[in-house]
Design a protein around this motif. Sequence first.
Motif, PDB file in Angstrom:
ATOM      1  N   TYR A   1       0.846  -1.200   0.000  1.00  0.00           N
ATOM      2  CA  TYR A   1       0.000   0.000   0.000  1.00  0.00           C
ATOM      3  C   TYR A   1       0.875   1.240   0.000  1.00  0.00           C
ATOM      4  O   TYR A   1       1.856   1.330   0.736  1.00  0.00           O
ATOM      5  N   TYR A   2       0.499   2.213  -0.827  1.00  0.00           N
ATOM      6  CA  TYR A   2       1.215   3.485  -0.874  1.00  0.00           C
ATOM      7  C   TYR A   2       0.189   4.607  -0.773  1.00  0.00           C
ATOM      8  O   TYR A   2      -0.877   4.541  -1.388  1.00  0.00           O
ATOM      9  N   GLY A   3       0.526   5.620  -0.019  1.00  0.00           N
ATOM     10  CA  GLY A   3      -0.367   6.782   0.070  1.00  0.00           C
ATOM     11  C   GLY A   3      -1.006   6.884   1.436  1.00  0.00           C
ATOM     12  O   GLY A   3      -0.662   6.153   2.360  1.00  0.00           O
ATOM     13  N   ASP A   4      -1.954   7.811   1.528  1.00  0.00           N
ATOM     14  CA  ASP A   4      -2.616   8.112   2.795  1.00  0.00           C
ATOM     15  C   ASP A   4      -3.459   6.922   3.252  1.00  0.00           C
ATOM     16  O   ASP A   4      -4.345   6.474   2.532  1.00  0.00           O
ATOM     17  N   LYS A   5      -3.174   6.436   4.466  1.00  0.00           N
ATOM     18  CA  LYS A   5      -3.905   5.263   4.991  1.00  0.00           C
ATOM     19  C   LYS A   5      -5.389   5.560   5.184  1.00  0.00           C
ATOM     20  O   LYS A   5      -6.218   4.655   5.148  1.00  0.00           O
ATOM     21  N   SER A   6      -5.725   6.830   5.404  1.00  0.00           N
ATOM     22  CA  SER A   6      -7.115   7.171   5.702  1.00  0.00           C
ATOM     23  C   SER A   6      -7.948   7.454   4.444  1.00  0.00           C
ATOM     24  O   SER A   6      -9.107   7.825   4.531  1.00  0.00           O
ATOM     25  N   ALA A   7      -7.353   7.260   3.269  1.00  0.00           N
ATOM     26  CA  ALA A   7      -8.086   7.544   2.025  1.00  0.00           C
ATOM     27  C   ALA A   7      -9.304   6.626   1.884  1.00  0.00           C
ATOM     28  O   ALA A   7      -9.245   5.455   2.242  1.00  0.00           O
ATOM     29  N   ASP A   8     -10.408   7.175   1.370  1.00  0.00           N
ATOM     30  CA  ASP A   8     -11.620   6.378   1.099  1.00  0.00           C
ATOM     31  C   ASP A   8     -11.501   5.623  -0.207  1.00  0.00           C
ATOM     32  O   ASP A   8     -12.188   4.636  -0.443  1.00  0.00           O
ATOM     33  N   THR A   9     -10.681   6.188  -1.095  1.00  0.00           N
ATOM     34  CA  THR A   9     -10.568   5.650  -2.451  1.00  0.00           C
ATOM     35  C   THR A   9      -9.170   5.093  -2.666  1.00  0.00           C
ATOM     36  O   THR A   9      -8.181   5.729  -2.299  1.00  0.00           O
ATOM     37  N   VAL A  10      -9.118   3.909  -3.266  1.00  0.00           N
ATOM     38  CA  VAL A  10      -7.812   3.314  -3.534  1.00  0.00           C
ATOM     39  C   VAL A  10      -7.785   2.738  -4.950  1.00  0.00           C
ATOM     40  O   VAL A  10      -8.779   2.212  -5.437  1.00  0.00           O
ATOM     41  N   VAL A  11      -6.634   2.902  -5.583  1.00  0.00           N
ATOM     42  CA  VAL A  11      -6.430   2.378  -6.944  1.00  0.00           C
ATOM     43  C   VAL A  11      -5.608   1.101  -6.830  1.00  0.00           C
ATOM     44  O   VAL A  11      -4.608   1.075  -6.108  1.00  0.00           O
ATOM     45  N   VAL A  12      -6.028   0.054  -7.516  1.00  0.00           N
ATOM     46  CA  VAL A  12      -5.300  -1.216  -7.479  1.00  0.00           C
ATOM     47  C   VAL A  12      -4.792  -1.532  -8.887  1.00  0.00           C
ATOM     48  O   VAL A  12      -5.523  -1.352  -9.863  1.00  0.00           O
ATOM     49  N   ALA A  13      -3.535  -1.982  -8.975  1.00  0.00           N
ATOM     50  CA  ALA A  13      -2.977  -2.305 -10.291  1.00  0.00           C
ATOM     51  C   ALA A  13      -1.796  -3.258 -10.151  1.00  0.00           C
ATOM     52  O   ALA A  13      -1.327  -3.537  -9.043  1.00  0.00           O
ATOM     53  N   MET A  14      -1.324  -3.761 -11.298  1.00  0.00           N
ATOM     54  CA  MET A  14      -0.136  -4.605 -11.357  1.00  0.00           C
ATOM     55  C   MET A  14       0.821  -4.033 -12.409  1.00  0.00           C
ATOM     56  O   MET A  14       0.381  -3.576 -13.452  1.00  0.00           O
TER      57      MET A  14
ATOM     58  N   LYS B   1      -7.208  -7.315   3.772  1.00  0.00           N
ATOM     59  CA  LYS B   1      -6.634  -6.744   5.004  1.00  0.00           C
ATOM     60  C   LYS B   1      -6.202  -5.289   4.772  1.00  0.00           C
ATOM     61  O   LYS B   1      -6.413  -4.413   5.613  1.00  0.00           O
ATOM     62  N   GLU B   2      -5.637  -5.014   3.613  1.00  0.00           N
ATOM     63  CA  GLU B   2      -5.146  -3.661   3.321  1.00  0.00           C
ATOM     64  C   GLU B   2      -6.272  -2.704   2.958  1.00  0.00           C
ATOM     65  O   GLU B   2      -6.264  -1.554   3.375  1.00  0.00           O
ATOM     66  N   ILE B   3      -7.224  -3.144   2.134  1.00  0.00           N
ATOM     67  CA  ILE B   3      -8.185  -2.181   1.568  1.00  0.00           C
ATOM     68  C   ILE B   3      -9.653  -2.620   1.662  1.00  0.00           C
ATOM     69  O   ILE B   3     -10.524  -1.954   1.091  1.00  0.00           O
ATOM     70  N   GLY B   4      -9.912  -3.709   2.399  1.00  0.00           N
ATOM     71  CA  GLY B   4     -11.294  -4.212   2.503  1.00  0.00           C
ATOM     72  C   GLY B   4     -12.248  -3.200   3.124  1.00  0.00           C
ATOM     73  O   GLY B   4     -13.450  -3.210   2.850  1.00  0.00           O
ATOM     74  N   ASN B   5     -11.715  -2.285   3.938  1.00  0.00           N
ATOM     75  CA  ASN B   5     -12.556  -1.298   4.623  1.00  0.00           C
ATOM     76  C   ASN B   5     -12.735  -0.007   3.818  1.00  0.00           C
ATOM     77  O   ASN B   5     -13.343   0.948   4.289  1.00  0.00           O
ATOM     78  N   LYS B   6     -12.192   0.035   2.595  1.00  0.00           N
ATOM     79  CA  LYS B   6     -12.313   1.261   1.785  1.00  0.00           C
ATOM     80  C   LYS B   6     -13.705   1.363   1.168  1.00  0.00           C
ATOM     81  O   LYS B   6     -14.421   0.369   1.037  1.00  0.00           O
ATOM     82  N   LYS B   7     -14.056   2.612   0.803  1.00  0.00           N
ATOM     83  CA  LYS B   7     -15.358   2.849   0.197  1.00  0.00           C
ATOM     84  C   LYS B   7     -15.321   2.510  -1.305  1.00  0.00           C
ATOM     85  O   LYS B   7     -16.197   1.823  -1.817  1.00  0.00           O
ATOM     86  N   ASN B   8     -14.297   3.018  -1.947  1.00  0.00           N
ATOM     87  CA  ASN B   8     -14.219   2.857  -3.409  1.00  0.00           C
ATOM     88  C   ASN B   8     -12.890   2.236  -3.817  1.00  0.00           C
ATOM     89  O   ASN B   8     -11.833   2.695  -3.408  1.00  0.00           O
ATOM     90  N   VAL B   9     -12.986   1.230  -4.660  1.00  0.00           N
ATOM     91  CA  VAL B   9     -11.780   0.603  -5.200  1.00  0.00           C
ATOM     92  C   VAL B   9     -11.832   0.704  -6.722  1.00  0.00           C
ATOM     93  O   VAL B   9     -12.814   0.294  -7.342  1.00  0.00           O
ATOM     94  N   ILE B  10     -10.786   1.288  -7.289  1.00  0.00           N
ATOM     95  CA  ILE B  10     -10.701   1.395  -8.748  1.00  0.00           C
ATOM     96  C   ILE B  10      -9.592   0.457  -9.192  1.00  0.00           C
ATOM     97  O   ILE B  10      -8.449   0.587  -8.743  1.00  0.00           O
TER      98      ILE B  10
END
Lengths: 180, 378
Positions: B251-264, B303-312
């Motif tokens: 994970y990179y960036g602000d831990k409290s962000a609602d939105t997270v981008v996932v990529a490879m 574990k890292e992003i399951g609690n986020k609101k938006n996943v792109i």
Amino acid sequence: MIEIRIHGRGGQGSVTMAELLAEAAFYGGKEAQAFPNFGVERRGAPVTAYVRIDSKPIRLRSQIYSPDYAIIQDASLLNDGKILADLKRGASVIINTSKKASELSLPKNLKIKTINASGLALEIIGKPIINTILLGAFAGSTGLIQLSGAEKAIKERFSAEIAEKNIAALRRGFEVINQN
Amino acid sequence: MKKILEGSRAIAETIKNIGVDVVSCYPITPQTHIVEDLAKFKADGEADYEYVRAESEFAAMSILVGASAAGARTYTATSSQGLLLMTEVLYNVAGMRLPIVMTDANRAISAPINIWNDQQDAVTVRDAGWIMLYGENNQEVCDLHVLAYKIAEACQIPVMVNLDGFVLTHTLETIEIIDSKSIKKYLPAFKPSEKLDPKDPLTFGAFATPKHYMEIRQELHDDVVASKKMIAKEMTSFKKYFGRKLSLVDYYGDKSADTVVVAMGSVLGTIKDAIDELKKSGKKVGVLKVSSLRPFPAEEIIKEIGNKKNVIVIDKSLSLGEEGILAGELKRSFYGNSKATITSVIMGLGGRDITKEMIKKAITQAGKSRNQAVFIGK
């Protein structure tokens, strides 16, 4: 981060020039990235290559759309008027031509320098191989890379005999660029 | 010592230092520089592997099947149509439990013919039983190759290391190549538990009737699942040996962000620069790197992003008629485990350049629940 774009034609070694530039920056203690505009290379067709230089690791992978610097290996590429249109305001441009900057009709908000790299290359190397002349010119006009770093990059890449001629070309480019 | 090298050259040097016994290749853009460099090392007497110029990718991988079964440490590299031509053999390699390591310089698939980067090739063989790793930059890609041999030989499962063709293979950047002495300490000599030997005959890939086939397939499945623990453990060990971090997810960036981008892959670098710019304008967005498609690190991602609101999810590949491959993997994993809205964004197909502005545009899709993939090409 400094972004540089090189425009040449297939066979002029635009990609090699980008690599030498990045290597020279790296030997000067910087982080550097060089890559071609990936394509199907053909002799004579327009080729673009890119360089990024920074003090910290470079993550960005996109092509360079508004560079701080441009190097034009073949002045006929300027004919369509597009190549210099998207440069940053006040960007520096080095053009391989026998003409003076004032003789070319180019955008006003750019710092243009010209050098007859083809002529100098014929004189020093005996072939119109202009990369190292232009590399020296870039070092001389911008100070972003040092001659020592560029010489190391040339020595690493070429055999002793070819490296010697190219280092002479590099130094000439370095001296001449600030005389125009 | 840090050097500045083209990605392909860096991979070739790493393979040389790993000390492989057999290299068998058929050239294809954008993999070509890797196999050319390996051929040159051999021709110049800098390497002592057998270098076999195969007549096709099907043959290249088949040659490695024989070599690996005879106890050799083996390597090949390919791209795109070459990988597809290998498909039948890829399933055999995994089924025979041969620890072959392959580089895939990811490239688009025909038609229309296109030599440039996307990630459609590798995902097409996602279900063949190979471990599939993805590197963000050339340093990570080279490090993953060293790790790949350790995992392949420990788990008896082949490993494919993926990197974006051209974007990484043809880019010169700073890198630290691990020398052969250091690799030897981390990666012991390959000692297969079983091998082809005329004095002690065995059969690999033998006929299996309905009585046995299913259990053998289930065993491979269970071992691919179990390989995740081994990969995580070896990544930790890698850091102890070489000081650089490798991880299934990062994970990179602000831990409290609602939105997270996932990529490879290499697009992660551009995403990181884009979200750093957004942060300056007060917008918090995180990014999650996924380094392994198989085994899929579902628990680690949740574990890292399951609690986020938006996943792109940004994919350079897609299941035509559905959505991005990684997006589909996330939706499957998140079902019943997360309330996040997952949006599949397709970018960069066939070498289309991905800019920071395009990433920011993708981020504007946050929270827009759609069942169809969104294509962003400008």
